[in-house]
Design an enzyme around this catalytic site. Structure first.
Site, short mmCIF file in Angstrom:
data_model
loop_
_atom_site.label_atom_id
_atom_site.label_comp_id
_atom_site.label_asym_id
_atom_site.label_seq_id
_atom_site.Cartn_x
_atom_site.Cartn_y
_atom_site.Cartn_z
N LYS A 18 1.13 -1.17 0.28
CA LYS A 18 -0.20 0.12 0.32
C LYS A 18 0.95 1.26 0.16
O LYS A 18 0.27 2.14 -1.03
CB LYS A 18 -0.91 0.12 1.65
CG LYS A 18 -1.44 0.99 1.26
CD LYS A 18 -2.16 1.18 2.80
CE LYS A 18 -2.88 2.54 3.48
NZ LYS A 18 -3.82 3.17 2.64
N ILE A 430 -21.31 12.11 2.63
CA ILE A 430 -22.05 11.39 3.43
C ILE A 430 -21.32 11.03 4.56
O ILE A 430 -21.64 9.88 6.00
CB ILE A 430 -21.13 10.14 2.43
CG1 ILE A 430 -21.66 9.62 1.00
CG2 ILE A 430 -21.70 8.03 3.36
CD1 ILE A 430 -23.29 10.08 0.98
N HIS A 694 -13.36 7.28 -5.24
CA HIS A 694 -12.74 5.83 -5.25
C HIS A 694 -11.58 6.65 -5.94
O HIS A 694 -10.55 6.47 -6.28
CB HIS A 694 -12.74 5.06 -5.86
CG HIS A 694 -14.23 4.16 -4.48
ND1 HIS A 694 -15.48 4.61 -5.18
CD2 HIS A 694 -13.77 4.39 -3.58
CE1 HIS A 694 -16.41 3.97 -4.20
NE2 HIS A 694 -15.73 4.25 -3.38
N1 GLN Z 1 -19.82 7.77 6.57
C1 GLN Z 1 -18.70 6.65 6.43
C2 GLN Z 1 -17.85 7.82 5.66
O1 GLN Z 1 -18.44 8.84 5.30
C3 GLN Z 1 -19.40 6.08 5.39
C4 GLN Z 1 -18.59 4.95 4.80
C5 GLN Z 1 -18.64 4.17 4.07
O2 GLN Z 1 -19.98 4.01 3.59
N2 GLN Z 1 -17.67 3.31 3.22
O3 GLN Z 1 -16.34 7.46 5.05
ZN ZN Z 2 -19.85 4.11 0.64
#
Ligand code: GLN
Ligand code: ZN
Length: 754
Positions: A18, A430, A694
């Protein structure tokens, strides 16, 4: 030859791969230096496997990113847009894996999907009208030679043609049948080249056989392999399966000229019945997957020896192996200094599993209780932990109404609309923001005791305030605190709940360079104190906009941990759900009005065969999620989030989670899910991710405007939220802010048009 493994972890016991690849991406080291690190890792693995006394060593299991991508790359299944970049092979490979934005052009990465029922992700090869299959010089041959130079005649492994076709995408009206001849020729060439270099056994991985097979599937398999095997010459071909049973192909498989069959006797319980009822060809080798490649508990030797004696009755030649590649477990328990040695002896990671294979093989050959068997028997006779009677009583007392939130969602959403008064197409993220070196250092220093709790929290609060300001300036509608206190979304909760154990170095590859360190569910799970409340309340006190509380859901905590084998996953998940319910109610009590319960891994353990989906999984997993939010007020909005997987086929189950809003990955899956949402009656409000997080690539405003239009063409605008695909913790700050700015600007433009 009586012992082997399917594959070994490759990221390095200390994640050397990594770090080396990341340095390479940042141009801090050269391609040669990266290759050198890779070579050292491979050689260390081979040495470990040999020293443990394993007879046959696999090769080709090493990868810079993903072995499905390696196989596609080896076969030149590289879409034109990547070839047009005219990069050196290694860089072209990374362009496929993670996208490319630079002097040579601008392309997105291939899409990425969950690898069967694991938390590993593979890159989805793309076949289109330009695909020209030919064998390139990539990895497999060089790795075989390298092993040979080290005195090892390894067994090269690669993804077989059937699984490759099964997992790929087909564009321009192409279909698998169009590529059968070219694939057969290419695999035949690969086999003959490997034989030329001295290979004896070659392993073709065909895990796609553990999905339900149709007549057409079986015919395709037969067509491919009749032709490949006719040209195999002196090579011995091992057909390797894992993650389940081959119940609907067994006849088909054994009628073909394979030399060995690799079957999983851990997840593929039915495989034993197949063998005992239908027999096993006398002249073939059974590679018996009897050591669990996906979990970290010590093997119960007595049980395994019983299984082996049953297998001995049907098969003449048995090679003891793992049920899956050891890719899914950490390197070794030797690097764990914090787990009590009395507990550590219950665990076996990759290296320890090698020893288990050898010890089992010795016991089996000795036909008596060896000292290793006696030690193992004693271990399994010793209780591992103290039970928690209170939590188990609570679970036993759960009633159907405990899983049901009232009033019904439609009514709740109307109440919430008044309560929050958000603009149409509300924007949000998120949860996590970039985990910079400073953020990670703050946590590490605190963990080491170098800074006080006050200093630690002061830093996090400063970072939260900075990001709340950025979010306000960008014009986002629902904010997040940024998750700076979290190392990992599961580990963080496990750390704060009773019943978990943690490793220091138990890294398992999730995708490409990314590793996760799954906690171990050691015993009964109980919440003993508030976990996220202080952080959420602080963030909310700093802004007038709503800040989402942020929790990891019970199914994900279970699926991203190493589960217990002594109670059912249902019971473990309910224990976690009750703990999280306490947290949700505490957040609500402290004024947090929107609470997100992430379930990115909901689909993870969905059984691979459809008939088992409900009865073996969804029937308890969906209610466990509902249990978490079932008792909140109607005006409290429950969000959930899911990523990198296909949900199209379980869309009803997702709606049945009874969340008010769901955000999910869509950008990298090419929005195909939107069509599904359009076709079914989906009540939950949705934020289909409008860009791929990503990759470091910054999406343009126009690009996002287009995507929003795509969304609005399929989903009523009142139901739509705008957000990225997933959390932003792996990204750098400049690209994050630039991308979010484009996202908010794009949303504003579309709002004007509405
Ligand atoms: N709340 C988490 C974040 O924002 C969600 C991560 C995920 O879905 N893998 O990192
Ligand atoms: Zn996610």
């Amino acid at each position: 030859m009586t012992t082997t493994i399917i594959g070994y972890p490759r990221i390095g016991a200390h994640r050397e791969l990594k770090f080396a690849t990341q340095h390479y991406f940042k141009q801090r080291i050269s391609a040669e230096e990266l290759q050198d690190t890779a070579k050292k890792l491979r050689q260390a693995n081979w040495a470990t496997i040999k020293q443990a006394g394993i007879d046959q060593v696999p090769t080709g299991d090493f990868s810079f990113f993903d072995t499905t991508l390696d196989t596609a790359f080896l076969l030149n299944i590289v879409p034109q847009r990547y070839q047009d970049l005219k990069l050196a092979p290694l860089d072209e490979y990374f362009a496929l894996a993670r996208g490319y934005q630079g002097a040579a052009g601008d392309v997105k990465a291939l899409s990425m999907k969950k690898w069967f029922n694991t938390n590993y992700h593979y890159l989805v090869p793309e076949f289109d009208r330009d695909t020209q299959i030919k064998v390139r010089d990539w990895q497999l041959f060089a790795q075989f030679k390298e092993a040979k130079e080290q005195g090892i005649n390894a067994r090269p492994t690669l993804v077989g043609p059937y699984t490759l076709l099964h997992l790929s995408r087909f564009l321009d009206g192409k279909q698998p049948a169009d590529f059968v001849d070219a694939l057969v020729a290419a695999y035949a060439e690969i086999i003959s080249r490997l034989v030329g270099e001295g290979a004896e056994w070659i392993q073709l991985d065909e895990p796609a056989l553990v999905f339900d097979q149709t007549d057409a599937d079986r015919a395709l398999f037969k067509q491919l392999y009749t032709a490949v095997l006719a040209q195999k010459g002196p090579a011995k071909i091992l057909l390797q399966t894992y993650f389940g049973d081959v119940t609907d192909s067994y006849q088909n498989l054994t009628s073909l000229a394979f030399d060995g069959f690799g079957l999983d006797f851990i997840e593929g319980k039915v495989n034993l019945d197949l063998l005992t009822t239908q027999g096993f060809p006398k002249d073939k080798v059974l590679y018996a997957g009897v050591i669990n490649g996906k979990n970290i508990w010590r093997t119960n030797y007595d049980k395994t020896l019983t299984l082996l004696s049953q297998l001995d009755e049907v098969a003449d030649q048995i090679v003891l192996s793992t049920s899956t590649s050891l890719l899914h477990v950490p390197y070794t328990t030797k690097n764990e200094t914090k787990i009590d040695p009395a507990e550590l002896r219950y665990l076996a990671f990759a290296e320890e599993k090698l020893t288990e294979l050898r010890e089992l093989d010795e016991a089996r050959k000795a036909k008596r209780d060896t000292p290793a068997v006696l030690t193992n028997r004693h271990l399994f006779a010793t209780p591992r932990y103290d039970e928690d009677p209170a939590i188990n009583a609570k679970i036993a007392a759960l009633k159907p109404e405990d899983y049901k939130r009232l009033p019904a969602r439609k009514e709740r959403l109307a109440i919430q609309a008044k309560e929050f008064n958000l603009p149409i197409l509300p924007t949000t993220t998120i949860g996590s923001f970039p985990q910079t070196a400073a953020v990670r250092k703050n946590r590490a220093e605190f963990r080491k005791g170098n800074i006080t709790e006050e200093e630690y929290t002061a830093f996090n609060h400063k970072e939260e305030r900075r990001w709340l300001k950025i979010q306000e300036d960008l014009g986002l509608d629902v904010l997040v605190h940024g998750e700076f206190e979290r190392n990992d979304m599961v580990e963080y909760f496990g750390d704060n709940l009773k019943g978990f154990r943690f490793t220091e170095n138990g890294w398992v590859q999730s995708y490409g360079t990314r590793g996760v360190k799954p906690p171990i569910i050691w015993g009964d799970v109980v919440r003993t104190h508030p976990i996220t409340v202080a952080e959420s309340v602080y963030a909310q006190s700093q802004t007038d906009k709503p800040v989402k509380g942020m929790l990891t859901g019970p199914v994900t905590i279970l699926n991203w941990s190493f589960p217990r084998e002594d109670v059912s996953p249902k019971v473990s998940t309910e224990q976690i759900a009750l703990a999280l319910q306490g947290e949700v109610l505490d957040l609500e009590k402290h004024g947090i009005k929107i609470i997100q319960i992430d379930e990115p891994a909901l689909r993870e353990n969905l059984p691979l065969r459809k008939k088992d989906w409900n009865s073996k999984y969804l029937d308890w997993a969906v209610p466990a999620f509902r249990l978490v939010g079932a008792k909140v007020q109607p005006g409290t909005q429950i969000h959930t989030h899911m990523c990198y997987s296909e949900f199209g086929d379980i869309i009803e189950a997702i709606d049945a989670l009874d969340a008010d809003v769901i955000s999910f990955e869509a950008a990298r899956a090419d929005m195909t899910l939107l069509d599904v949402l359009h076709d079914v009656h989906f009540e939950t409000h949705v934020g289909p991710g409008v860009y791929d997080i990503h990759s470091p690539r910054v999406p343009s405003k126009d690009e996002i405007v287009k995507i929003i239009h795509e969304i609005l063409r399929r989903i009523p605008k009142e139901n739509v939220w705008i957000n990225p695909d997933c959390g932003l913790k792996t990204r750098e700050e400049p690209e994050t802010v630039a991308s979010l700015r484009n996202m908010v600007e794009a949303t504003k433009q579309v709002r004007e048009e509405l």
